[in-house]
Design a protein around this motif. Sequence first.
Motif, PDB file in Angstrom:
ATOM      1  N   PRO A  37       7.309  15.770 -73.730  1.00  0.00           N
ATOM      2  CA  PRO A  37       7.068  16.498 -74.995  1.00  0.00           C
ATOM      3  C   PRO A  37       7.771  15.855 -76.193  1.00  0.00           C
ATOM      4  CG  PRO A  37       7.434  18.050 -73.213  1.00  0.00           C
ATOM      5  CD  PRO A  37       7.705  16.685 -72.646  1.00  0.00           C
ATOM      6  N   GLU A  38       8.923  15.262 -75.955  1.00  0.00           N
ATOM      7  CA  GLU A  38       9.656  14.623 -77.057  1.00  0.00           C
ATOM      8  C   GLU A  38       9.007  13.332 -77.549  1.00  0.00           C
ATOM      9  OE1 GLU A  38      10.926  15.649 -74.129  1.00  0.00           O
ATOM     10  OE2 GLU A  38      12.492  14.271 -73.405  1.00  0.00           O
ATOM     11  N   ASP A  39       7.962  12.876 -76.867  1.00  0.00           N
ATOM     12  CA  ASP A  39       7.193  11.722 -77.354  1.00  0.00           C
ATOM     13  C   ASP A  39       6.161  12.136 -78.396  1.00  0.00           C
ATOM     14  OD1 ASP A  39       7.216  10.525 -73.992  1.00  0.00           O
ATOM     15  OD2 ASP A  39       8.434   9.763 -75.655  1.00  0.00           O
ATOM     16  N   THR A  40       6.001  13.420 -78.601  1.00  0.00           N
ATOM     17  CA  THR A  40       5.042  13.919 -79.579  1.00  0.00           C
ATOM     18  C   THR A  40       5.411  13.439 -80.979  1.00  0.00           C
ATOM     19  OG1 THR A  40       4.516  15.889 -78.292  1.00  0.00           O
ATOM     20  CG2 THR A  40       4.105  15.990 -80.663  1.00  0.00           C
ATOM     21  N   ALA A  41       4.462  12.780 -81.628  1.00  0.00           N
ATOM     22  CA  ALA A  41       4.698  12.212 -82.956  1.00  0.00           C
ATOM     23  C   ALA A  41       3.407  11.585 -83.459  1.00  0.00           C
ATOM     24  CB  ALA A  41       5.793  11.147 -82.892  1.00  0.00           C
ATOM     25  N   VAL A  42       3.424  11.182 -84.719  1.00  0.00           N
ATOM     26  CA  VAL A  42       2.389  10.296 -85.233  1.00  0.00           C
ATOM     27  C   VAL A  42       2.858   8.871 -84.979  1.00  0.00           C
ATOM     28  CG1 VAL A  42       1.089   9.527 -87.241  1.00  0.00           C
ATOM     29  CG2 VAL A  42       1.695  11.956 -86.996  1.00  0.00           C
ATOM     30  N   TYR A  43       2.018   8.102 -84.329  1.00  0.00           N
ATOM     31  CA  TYR A  43       2.344   6.715 -83.983  1.00  0.00           C
ATOM     32  C   TYR A  43       1.667   5.771 -84.969  1.00  0.00           C
ATOM     33  CZ  TYR A  43       4.607   8.111 -79.673  1.00  0.00           C
ATOM     34  OH  TYR A  43       5.481   8.655 -78.764  1.00  0.00           O
ATOM     35  N   TYR A  44       2.457   4.843 -85.501  1.00  0.00           N
ATOM     36  CA  TYR A  44       1.974   3.895 -86.499  1.00  0.00           C
ATOM     37  C   TYR A  44       2.075   2.468 -85.969  1.00  0.00           C
ATOM     38  CZ  TYR A  44       2.560   7.756 -89.806  1.00  0.00           C
ATOM     39  OH  TYR A  44       2.478   8.965 -90.460  1.00  0.00           O
ATOM     40  N   CYS A  45       1.063   1.714 -86.243  1.00  0.00           N
ATOM     41  CA  CYS A  45       1.064   0.285 -85.954  1.00  0.00           C
ATOM     42  C   CYS A  45       1.616  -0.450 -87.173  1.00  0.00           C
ATOM     43  CB  CYS A  45      -0.369  -0.152 -85.664  1.00  0.00           C
ATOM     44  SG  CYS A  45      -0.603  -1.917 -85.445  1.00  0.00           S
ATOM     45  N   LYS A  46       2.398  -1.475 -86.922  1.00  0.00           N
ATOM     46  CA  LYS A  46       2.959  -2.286 -88.012  1.00  0.00           C
ATOM     47  C   LYS A  46       2.785  -3.755 -87.662  1.00  0.00           C
ATOM     48  CE  LYS A  46       7.459  -3.442 -90.063  1.00  0.00           C
ATOM     49  NZ  LYS A  46       8.919  -3.180 -89.997  1.00  0.00           N
ATOM     50  N   ALA A  47       2.460  -4.545 -88.655  1.00  0.00           N
ATOM     51  CA  ALA A  47       2.313  -5.984 -88.420  1.00  0.00           C
ATOM     52  C   ALA A  47       2.878  -6.768 -89.596  1.00  0.00           C
ATOM     53  CB  ALA A  47       0.855  -6.333 -88.198  1.00  0.00           C
ATOM     54  N   THR A  48       3.554  -7.832 -89.285  1.00  0.00           N
ATOM     55  CA  THR A  48       4.017  -8.767 -90.303  1.00  0.00           C
ATOM     56  C   THR A  48       3.059  -9.944 -90.282  1.00  0.00           C
ATOM     57  OG1 THR A  48       6.306  -8.097 -89.927  1.00  0.00           O
ATOM     58  CG2 THR A  48       5.941 -10.138 -91.135  1.00  0.00           C
ATOM     59  N   ILE A  49       2.402 -10.159 -91.403  1.00  0.00           N
ATOM     60  CA  ILE A  49       1.284 -11.094 -91.463  1.00  0.00           C
ATOM     61  C   ILE A  49       1.548 -12.172 -92.500  1.00  0.00           C
ATOM     62  CG2 ILE A  49      -1.147 -11.270 -92.146  1.00  0.00           C
ATOM     63  CD1 ILE A  49      -1.592  -8.579 -90.769  1.00  0.00           C
ATOM     64  N   THR A  50       1.232 -13.401 -92.140  1.00  0.00           N
ATOM     65  CA  THR A  50       1.318 -14.514 -93.084  1.00  0.00           C
ATOM     66  C   THR A  50      -0.033 -14.695 -93.750  1.00  0.00           C
ATOM     67  OG1 THR A  50       3.004 -15.613 -91.735  1.00  0.00           O
ATOM     68  CG2 THR A  50       1.849 -16.952 -93.360  1.00  0.00           C
ATOM     69  N   ALA A  51      -0.045 -14.560 -95.064  1.00  0.00           N
ATOM     70  CA  ALA A  51      -1.285 -14.721 -95.815  1.00  0.00           C
ATOM     71  C   ALA A  51      -1.660 -16.199 -95.905  1.00  0.00           C
ATOM     72  CB  ALA A  51      -1.118 -14.133 -97.206  1.00  0.00           C
ATOM     73  N   VAL A  52      -2.856 -16.457 -96.367  1.00  0.00           N
ATOM     74  CA  VAL A  52      -3.323 -17.847 -96.516  1.00  0.00           C
ATOM     75  C   VAL A  52      -2.484 -18.592 -97.548  1.00  0.00           C
ATOM     76  CG1 VAL A  52      -5.654 -17.384 -95.714  1.00  0.00           C
ATOM     77  CG2 VAL A  52      -5.109 -17.101 -98.134  1.00  0.00           C
ATOM     78  N   THR A  53      -1.790 -17.850 -98.398  1.00  0.00           N
ATOM     79  CA  THR A  53      -0.905 -18.445 -99.403  1.00  0.00           C
ATOM     80  C   THR A  53       0.423 -18.885 -98.803  1.00  0.00           C
ATOM     81  OG1 THR A  53       0.016 -16.293 -99.920  1.00  0.00           O
ATOM     82  CG2 THR A  53      -1.879 -17.008-101.225  1.00  0.00           C
ATOM     83  N   GLY A  54       0.687 -18.430 -97.583  1.00  0.00           N
ATOM     84  CA  GLY A  54       1.957 -18.723 -96.945  1.00  0.00           C
ATOM     85  C   GLY A  54       2.983 -17.611 -97.105  1.00  0.00           C
ATOM     86  N   LEU A  55       2.685 -16.640 -97.949  1.00  0.00           N
ATOM     87  CA  LEU A  55       3.580 -15.509 -98.134  1.00  0.00           C
ATOM     88  C   LEU A  55       3.422 -14.530 -96.970  1.00  0.00           C
ATOM     89  CD1 LEU A  55       3.023 -14.834-101.942  1.00  0.00           C
ATOM     90  CD2 LEU A  55       4.965 -16.009-100.874  1.00  0.00           C
ATOM     91  N   MET A  56       4.511 -13.835 -96.657  1.00  0.00           N
ATOM     92  CA  MET A  56       4.477 -12.859 -95.566  1.00  0.00           C
ATOM     93  C   MET A  56       4.471 -11.446 -96.123  1.00  0.00           C
ATOM     94  SD  MET A  56       7.052 -14.589 -92.783  1.00  0.00           S
ATOM     95  CE  MET A  56       6.942 -13.169 -91.713  1.00  0.00           C
ATOM     96  N   PHE A  57       3.671 -10.609 -95.517  1.00  0.00           N
ATOM     97  CA  PHE A  57       3.559  -9.215 -95.927  1.00  0.00           C
ATOM     98  C   PHE A  57       3.632  -8.311 -94.699  1.00  0.00           C
ATOM     99  CE2 PHE A  57       2.401  -9.990-100.283  1.00  0.00           C
ATOM    100  CZ  PHE A  57       1.819 -11.247-100.252  1.00  0.00           C
ATOM    101  N   THR A  58       4.056  -7.076 -94.927  1.00  0.00           N
ATOM    102  CA  THR A  58       4.083  -6.073 -93.867  1.00  0.00           C
ATOM    103  C   THR A  58       2.993  -5.048 -94.116  1.00  0.00           C
ATOM    104  OG1 THR A  58       6.456  -6.351 -93.478  1.00  0.00           O
ATOM    105  CG2 THR A  58       5.463  -4.288 -92.748  1.00  0.00           C
TER     106      THR A  58
END
Length: 120
Positions: A87-108
């Motif tokens: 029951p304590e696992d009850t929550a909203v689960y979110y996916c997160k990714a750190t992505i490198t754009a074609v510009t070379g910059l990284m975004f979350t």
Amino acid sequence: QVQLVESGGGLVQPGGSLRLSCAASGRFSSINVMGWYRQAPGKQRELVADITRGGQTNYAESVKGRFTISRDNVKKSVFLQMNSLKPEDTAVYYCKATITAVTGLMFTYWGQGTQVTVSS
């Protein structure tokens, strides 16, 4: 426009299992770390598990031995197999990714969240 789309949440009885999926879409160079976070009512968002592009994993103590994170780099997806749910696992689960754009910059990026409810 990069998007993370989650699926697989729902209602399950204690001791049951669920599998969450998250797929990234859009134009980018590469996906670095992917992970799952959760937020229960009245609590802060917390890390559940994450995984590097090379497959190195990291888990919260509360889910070790019960949850397994994996990813498919070709399908740009990350998965969370959740067993022996409590029951304590009850929550909203979110996916997160750190992505490198074609510009070379990284975004979350974050997904929209999927509800997991563990209840009899």
